[in-house]
Design an enzyme around this catalytic site. Structure first.
Site, PDB file in Angstrom:
ATOM      1  N   ARG B  44       0.825  -1.214   0.000  1.00  0.00           N
ATOM      2  CA  ARG B  44       0.000   0.000   0.000  1.00  0.00           C
ATOM      3  C   ARG B  44       0.861   1.266   0.000  1.00  0.00           C
ATOM      4  O   ARG B  44       0.462   2.301   0.544  1.00  0.00           O
ATOM      5  CB  ARG B  44      -0.968  -0.003   1.189  1.00  0.00           C
ATOM      6  CG  ARG B  44      -2.397   0.352   0.769  1.00  0.00           C
ATOM      7  CD  ARG B  44      -3.328   0.523   1.954  1.00  0.00           C
ATOM      8  NE  ARG B  44      -3.721  -0.697   2.592  1.00  0.00           N
ATOM      9  CZ  ARG B  44      -4.090  -0.792   3.875  1.00  0.00           C
ATOM     10  NH1 ARG B  44      -4.101   0.272   4.657  1.00  0.00           N
ATOM     11  NH2 ARG B  44      -4.452  -1.950   4.368  1.00  0.00           N
ATOM     12  N   ARG B  48      -3.085   6.678   0.148  1.00  0.00           N
ATOM     13  CA  ARG B  48      -3.470   7.812   0.973  1.00  0.00           C
ATOM     14  C   ARG B  48      -2.380   8.437   1.821  1.00  0.00           C
ATOM     15  O   ARG B  48      -2.530   9.559   2.301  1.00  0.00           O
ATOM     16  CB  ARG B  48      -4.654   7.423   1.872  1.00  0.00           C
ATOM     17  CG  ARG B  48      -5.990   7.484   1.133  1.00  0.00           C
ATOM     18  CD  ARG B  48      -7.148   7.382   2.087  1.00  0.00           C
ATOM     19  NE  ARG B  48      -7.303   6.030   2.586  1.00  0.00           N
ATOM     20  CZ  ARG B  48      -8.029   5.704   3.657  1.00  0.00           C
ATOM     21  NH1 ARG B  48      -8.621   6.661   4.356  1.00  0.00           N
ATOM     22  NH2 ARG B  48      -8.127   4.453   4.046  1.00  0.00           N
ATOM     23  N   ARG B  57      -6.576  12.313  -6.309  1.00  0.00           N
ATOM     24  CA  ARG B  57      -7.814  11.558  -6.123  1.00  0.00           C
ATOM     25  C   ARG B  57      -9.021  12.454  -5.857  1.00  0.00           C
ATOM     26  O   ARG B  57     -10.160  11.978  -5.857  1.00  0.00           O
ATOM     27  CB  ARG B  57      -7.666  10.587  -4.945  1.00  0.00           C
ATOM     28  CG  ARG B  57      -7.216   9.168  -5.277  1.00  0.00           C
ATOM     29  CD  ARG B  57      -8.252   8.385  -6.068  1.00  0.00           C
ATOM     30  NE  ARG B  57      -9.570   8.320  -5.435  1.00  0.00           N
ATOM     31  CZ  ARG B  57      -9.891   7.502  -4.447  1.00  0.00           C
ATOM     32  NH1 ARG B  57      -9.011   6.647  -4.026  1.00  0.00           N
ATOM     33  NH2 ARG B  57     -11.090   7.528  -3.911  1.00  0.00           N
ATOM     34  N   ASP B  93      -7.512  -2.240  -7.009  1.00  0.00           N
ATOM     35  CA  ASP B  93      -8.298  -2.698  -5.877  1.00  0.00           C
ATOM     36  C   ASP B  93      -8.641  -4.153  -6.137  1.00  0.00           C
ATOM     37  O   ASP B  93      -8.866  -4.541  -7.289  1.00  0.00           O
ATOM     38  CB  ASP B  93      -9.572  -1.869  -5.742  1.00  0.00           C
ATOM     39  CG  ASP B  93     -10.286  -2.158  -4.431  1.00  0.00           C
ATOM     40  OD1 ASP B  93     -10.088  -1.397  -3.473  1.00  0.00           O
ATOM     41  OD2 ASP B  93     -11.011  -3.172  -4.361  1.00  0.00           O
ATOM     42  N   TYR B 173     -15.652 -11.123   0.822  1.00  0.00           N
ATOM     43  CA  TYR B 173     -16.396  -9.893   0.530  1.00  0.00           C
ATOM     44  C   TYR B 173     -17.739 -10.215  -0.118  1.00  0.00           C
ATOM     45  O   TYR B 173     -18.778  -9.651   0.236  1.00  0.00           O
ATOM     46  CB  TYR B 173     -15.592  -8.986  -0.407  1.00  0.00           C
ATOM     47  CG  TYR B 173     -14.511  -8.178   0.266  1.00  0.00           C
ATOM     48  CD1 TYR B 173     -14.812  -7.282   1.282  1.00  0.00           C
ATOM     49  CD2 TYR B 173     -13.197  -8.276  -0.140  1.00  0.00           C
ATOM     50  CE1 TYR B 173     -13.812  -6.519   1.883  1.00  0.00           C
ATOM     51  CE2 TYR B 173     -12.192  -7.520   0.454  1.00  0.00           C
ATOM     52  CZ  TYR B 173     -12.511  -6.647   1.462  1.00  0.00           C
ATOM     53  OH  TYR B 173     -11.533  -5.892   2.050  1.00  0.00           O
TER      54      TYR B 173
END
Lengths: 373, 373
Positions: B44, B48, B57, B93, B173
């Site tokens: 990652r 962010r 973004r 993703d 998920y």
């Protein structure tokens, strides 16, 4: 294991002192003795899976419910009546002792405990400690004592288990200020400010230890320390930064001589450290087979667990086969209290739990007569 | 390990075919060869924690961003430029291949992937499979291929790692319909409808395998399968109900000869099963020391990991000591790619990551010259 079931300072009218519960299947198994009944109860058996609970809780906040002796007692008794399990577990919430110590916390529906402020620094830890603490004889614990007394009076020879969160799980909530997935804030504080972390954990240990001790003195025949989030730790971090506080929490109850259970989720890598914190019994989550858990513990520790709660929604034949396997593997421990390997999911059909308790009792009877061999 | 770095059917202009990346520290380590540079990248690393990412973004949805080749490429490159790490990881993703297969899913801010419908029964599985699938040459994957091509052209001799979710994590998920803490719905389906579960996992394996293969064919020099939620499983359930599907996903890429990494969170109990699914490298989370992980894997598998991301917020001296320990323990494996033991937390100071990459390179240089012994 605790050597003597009924020595001082338990009161003379305590169920372990009078003998009401001391020969119960649960207490016997917790003391490492296999008897004619294989005991079973379910973590989170009191609560949302029961329609009678949902009815009672309508319009009432979680923490208010826990602090109402009549309600907490009734909710504790509901699953014992319904399922015929071998123990009640006192209905409460692990943040109750924090609330009683003066910490601002609410249970928000669909989220969990949310605190007025997160504890992220040494200064935050000091401010928390200055807010207050909790002692086993504090008047703040009166509603807990009263709830336990009412419950024990109804339960008779069925033992009540006292309930408390482990210091790490409390600290993980406090550090994050709310539930989280990876408990980063707790591990950050642990490594960034190890001295403040140790103070925080010791405070949590004293608060939750007092909560557990009060339940035991009021009539609970055993106690269980729940470390829901310890599985986010490495063995080294657990041993160094957490186990001493869990030992401190359990030490608050040791002199009472009631058996103490230590349960963690995802803690298969450090079961010996959990036992060495002063537990008589180790609770095993659904991930680790009981024979392997017993091997890791040297074959000398009574175990509790570990039916996978996901299987409560499976066809009965699948759940039955799994339960037989759990009971079979549990034979490698000196004694076994059957339980789930995590709490009852809220959407569980309660009829399945009732049938499951009966199955465990059947399997235990077969075992006692040799029919299941 | 994959025997040959550059055999067919990788295209002649692929970085492994031209030799652009085949002698890079990352690819060499993934093939089990220790060189003069100790390679490092961060799970990652794109995202962010970087201000340049947050700026890019603004106002754009996550999945739309992933499917824009220019944006996905730029975001992939940002941390490589900034931190000097030894690899890019393609920004995407894990639900992207599901979206490209026609499944209704959105990333909701603060929640994660939310699906139009949960997959809870055999009928749901059949309906999902009828909705569509994904093949590595499908036009739907054009934006991914284009994003990879642009990235690889910029990266030059720095390898790009292809990114894909493991079948269990995708199924977890899908079964829940959204993120969850305990993945009960997945385990319920697994045990209640094992045949439907196997069909679901095989479908997930093919979809995510096609996604990974497309990235590799377009220029990625390695691939990583992420099993974020496999730690909710017992070893027995993983081996029986999951590992075959992970093997099927990785098999989509085997003939390409690019090294394949298999990473799971909380999967220390079944590292051998993860390797046996067809991984050249096993990624280790922060919970298990690398020397113990290597021991469990027989000392023969290159490892990736495992700095605790919680320590990125600790004082530098604490992080440095921990990193030295990770590198020291990593020496017990045939080769080591330094990484975190979980993704970069969003609030991480990027300057710490830059400094950390430099430290790893220093430690590797010391190691190569014997100065660190």
């Amino acid at each position: 294991m605790s050597a003597q079931p009924d020595r001082a300072p338990l009161p003379a009218d305590h169920p372990l002192s009078t003998g009401a519960t001391s020969t119960s299947p649960l207490v016997q198994a917790y003391r490492g003795v296999r008897g004619a009944t294989l005991p079973v109860w379910f973590m989170r058996q009191a609560g949302r899976s029961l329609p009678e609970y949902r009815e009672l809780r309508t319009g009432l906040g979680m923490l208010d419910t826990c602090l109402d002796p009549a309600l907490a007692s009734e909710i504790t008794l509901q699953p014992v009546r319904r399922h015929g399990v071998d123990a009640g577990i006192f209905f409460s919430d692990i943040v109750i002792p924090l609330r009683l110590a003066g910490i601002g916390v609410e249970i928000q529906s669909g989220i969990g405990p949310v605190f007025d402020r997160a504890v992220r620094s040494a200064a935050d830890v000091d401010a928390l400690i200055e807010t207050g603490t909790l002692r086993a004889d504090d008047a703040a614990l009166d509603p807990i004592r009263e709830g336990v007394r009412r419950t024990v009076a109804e339960l008779g020879s069925t033992p009540l288990i006292g309930f408390a969160g482990a210091p790490f799980t409390l600290a993980a909530y406090l550090a994050e200020g709310r539930p989280s997935r990876d408990h980063l804030a707790a591990r950050r504080l642990m490594h960034s400010e190890p001295d403040a972390w140790a103070r925080l954990l010791a405070w949590c240990a004293d608060v939750t230890g007092a909560f557990l001790r009060a339940q035991l003195l009021a009539g609970a025949s055993a106690g269980q320390l729940f470390d829901s989030w310890a599985g986010s730790l490495s063995r080294a971090d657990y041993a160094r930064h957490v186990a001493p506080a869990s030992a401190r929490a359990l030490a608050h109850a040791h002199d009472l001589g009631a058996p103490l259970v230590h349960f963690g989720l995802g803690t298969g890598e450090f079961l010996t450290e959990m036992r060495d914190a002063g537990a008589d019994v180790v609770g095993i989550d659904y991930r680790l087979p009981l024979d392997e858990a017993s091997r890791r513990l040297g074959g000398s520790v009574p175990l509790q667990g570990n039916i996978d709660p996901a299987l409560l929604a499976a066809p009965w034949a699948v759940l039955e086969e799994h339960t037989r396997d759990v009971v079979r593997r549990g034979r490698s421990a000196p004694a076994h209290v059957v339980n789930l390997g995590h709490g009852v999911p809220p959407d569980t059909d309660p009829a399945v739990l009732t049938r499951l308790a009966a199955l465990v009792h059947e399997l235990g009877a077969d075992e006692a007569t040799g029919a299941g061999r």
